[in-house]
Design a protein around this motif. Structure first.
Motif, PDB file in Angstrom:
ATOM      1  N   TRP A  92      -6.455   7.735  -0.148  1.00 58.82           N
ATOM      2  CA  TRP A  92      -6.687   6.625   0.784  1.00 58.82           C
ATOM      3  C   TRP A  92      -5.408   5.926   1.222  1.00 58.82           C
ATOM      4  O   TRP A  92      -5.429   5.099   2.141  1.00 58.82           O
ATOM      5  CB  TRP A  92      -7.657   5.618   0.175  1.00 58.82           C
ATOM      6  CG  TRP A  92      -9.023   6.207   0.094  1.00 58.82           C
ATOM      7  CD1 TRP A  92      -9.649   6.691  -1.012  1.00 58.82           C
ATOM      8  CD2 TRP A  92      -9.921   6.412   1.186  1.00 58.82           C
ATOM      9  NE1 TRP A  92     -10.877   7.181  -0.693  1.00 58.82           N
ATOM     10  CE2 TRP A  92     -11.072   7.027   0.668  1.00 58.82           C
ATOM     11  CE3 TRP A  92      -9.865   6.153   2.547  1.00 58.82           C
ATOM     12  CZ2 TRP A  92     -12.151   7.377   1.459  1.00 58.82           C
ATOM     13  CZ3 TRP A  92     -10.933   6.492   3.342  1.00 58.82           C
ATOM     14  CH2 TRP A  92     -12.063   7.094   2.792  1.00 58.82           C
ATOM     15  N   LYS A  93      -4.301   6.238   0.565  1.00 63.47           N
ATOM     16  CA  LYS A  93      -3.034   5.565   0.867  1.00 63.47           C
ATOM     17  C   LYS A  93      -2.659   5.703   2.349  1.00 63.47           C
ATOM     18  O   LYS A  93      -2.415   4.706   3.036  1.00 63.47           O
ATOM     19  CB  LYS A  93      -1.930   6.139  -0.013  1.00 63.47           C
ATOM     20  CG  LYS A  93      -0.545   5.650   0.338  1.00 63.47           C
ATOM     21  CD  LYS A  93       0.477   6.343  -0.537  1.00 63.47           C
ATOM     22  CE  LYS A  93       1.876   5.987  -0.133  1.00 63.47           C
ATOM     23  NZ  LYS A  93       2.853   6.479  -1.087  1.00 63.47           N
ATOM     24  N   ILE A 112      -5.075   4.003   4.956  1.00 65.85           N
ATOM     25  CA  ILE A 112      -4.984   2.542   4.879  1.00 65.85           C
ATOM     26  C   ILE A 112      -3.705   2.067   5.567  1.00 65.85           C
ATOM     27  O   ILE A 112      -3.728   1.115   6.356  1.00 65.85           O
ATOM     28  CB  ILE A 112      -5.049   2.047   3.416  1.00 65.85           C
ATOM     29  CG1 ILE A 112      -6.444   2.293   2.842  1.00 65.85           C
ATOM     30  CG2 ILE A 112      -4.692   0.564   3.325  1.00 65.85           C
ATOM     31  CD1 ILE A 112      -6.540   2.057   1.335  1.00 65.85           C
ATOM     32  N   CYS A 113      -2.586   2.731   5.291  1.00 65.93           N
ATOM     33  CA  CYS A 113      -1.315   2.368   5.940  1.00 65.93           C
ATOM     34  C   CYS A 113      -1.430   2.518   7.458  1.00 65.93           C
ATOM     35  O   CYS A 113      -0.988   1.638   8.211  1.00 65.93           O
ATOM     36  CB  CYS A 113      -0.177   3.238   5.416  1.00 65.93           C
ATOM     37  SG  CYS A 113       0.342   2.836   3.741  1.00 65.93           S
ATOM     38  N   ALA A 154      -4.135   2.426   9.259  1.00 67.93           N
ATOM     39  CA  ALA A 154      -5.057   1.407   9.775  1.00 67.93           C
ATOM     40  C   ALA A 154      -4.372   0.046   9.860  1.00 67.93           C
ATOM     41  O   ALA A 154      -4.549  -0.692  10.844  1.00 67.93           O
ATOM     42  CB  ALA A 154      -6.302   1.327   8.898  1.00 67.93           C
ATOM     43  N   LEU A 155      -3.593  -0.300   8.852  1.00 70.28           N
ATOM     44  CA  LEU A 155      -2.855  -1.565   8.889  1.00 70.28           C
ATOM     45  C   LEU A 155      -1.886  -1.599  10.072  1.00 70.28           C
ATOM     46  O   LEU A 155      -1.803  -2.587  10.801  1.00 70.28           O
ATOM     47  CB  LEU A 155      -2.089  -1.785   7.578  1.00 70.28           C
ATOM     48  CG  LEU A 155      -2.922  -2.171   6.369  1.00 70.28           C
ATOM     49  CD1 LEU A 155      -2.090  -2.062   5.086  1.00 70.28           C
ATOM     50  CD2 LEU A 155      -3.470  -3.589   6.534  1.00 70.28           C
ATOM     51  N   SER A 190      -3.418  12.982   6.135  1.00 74.23           N
ATOM     52  CA  SER A 190      -4.808  12.522   6.090  1.00 74.23           C
ATOM     53  C   SER A 190      -5.598  12.901   7.326  1.00 74.23           C
ATOM     54  O   SER A 190      -6.809  12.726   7.356  1.00 74.23           O
ATOM     55  CB  SER A 190      -4.852  10.995   5.938  1.00 74.23           C
ATOM     56  OG  SER A 190      -4.234  10.632   4.736  1.00 74.23           O
ATOM     57  N   VAL A 250       0.843  -1.205   0.000  1.00 69.69           N
ATOM     58  CA  VAL A 250       0.000   0.000   0.000  1.00 69.69           C
ATOM     59  C   VAL A 250       0.873   1.248   0.000  1.00 69.69           C
ATOM     60  O   VAL A 250       0.652   2.176  -0.775  1.00 69.69           O
ATOM     61  CB  VAL A 250      -0.976   0.001   1.202  1.00 69.69           C
ATOM     62  CG1 VAL A 250      -1.709   1.328   1.318  1.00 69.69           C
ATOM     63  CG2 VAL A 250      -1.976  -1.151   1.078  1.00 69.69           C
TER      64      VAL A 250
END
Length: 187
Positions: A35-36, A39-40, A42-43, A147, A27
């Motif tokens: 969204w990059k 998402i990172c 969240a992971l 973000s 990602v």
């Protein structure tokens, strides 16, 4: 069946943390757009939660295993090292605190391995737990980057927390080294 699941769940959480690493890399390196970063982040947040829960559940359910004792610290170090390298590469984290953190992790791992051969256990200090918390929050914020809501400068907060984690890294690393040197000198 439930007893067997209780015994396996901590290790499954550790495996999931290891599986997050290639997903985080993919990602971070290949996804474009707004969204990059979330998402990172969240992971990484998910992986950090598994780090907490695998240890907590192993203790609560008396589900310790040799595999878990072996893989858990490796999964932690791989996750942190990967995230820090990605952030440094993208110039979203300073290299000096990242290097201090990584060097300390290697030093303490080697020291623990040496002391384990001597049958000497070195428990994790409370300060080391604070270091880990500061480090995880810092990496999460740095991954989140731009973000976050505009009124919060998470990049600056993450950078400051990373420096705090690096300082705590030096303090706790010195304490572990001091303990290890006593046993090195005795041999």
């Amino acid at each position: 069946m439930l007893h067997r699941m209780k015994k396996q769940l901590p290790n499954l959480l550790t495996y999931s943390r290891i599986l997050v690493i290639p997903a985080l890399m993919a990602v971070f390196l290949f996804v474009q757009g707004e969204w990059k970063n979330p998402i990172c982040a969240a992971l990484f947040f998910f992986a950090s939660l598994t780090d907490f829960f695998d240890g907590y559940l192993a203790r609560a359910w008396h589900a310790h295993s040799n595999l878990g004792r072996f893989l858990d610290p490796i999964a932690d170090k791989l996750l942190v090292a990967t995230a820090l390298m990605l952030l440094v590469k993208a110039q979203r984290a300073d290299i000096l605190p990242a290097l201090l953190i990584l060097c300390r992790e290697i030093l303490v791992s080697g020291l623990r391995e040496f002391l384990a051969d001597l049958r000497i256990s070195v428990p994790v200090s409370t300060l080391a737990k604070y270091k880990t918390a500061a480090q995880m929050v810092a990496i999460f914020l740095l991954l989140l980057g731009t973000s976050a809501p505009g009124f919060v400068n998470v990049q600056e907060a993450g950078g400051l927390l990373l420096w705090l984690a690096a300082f705590l890294t030096l303090v706790t690393g010195y304490a572990y080294l001091k303990t290890g040197l006593k046993h090195l000198a005795a041999g």
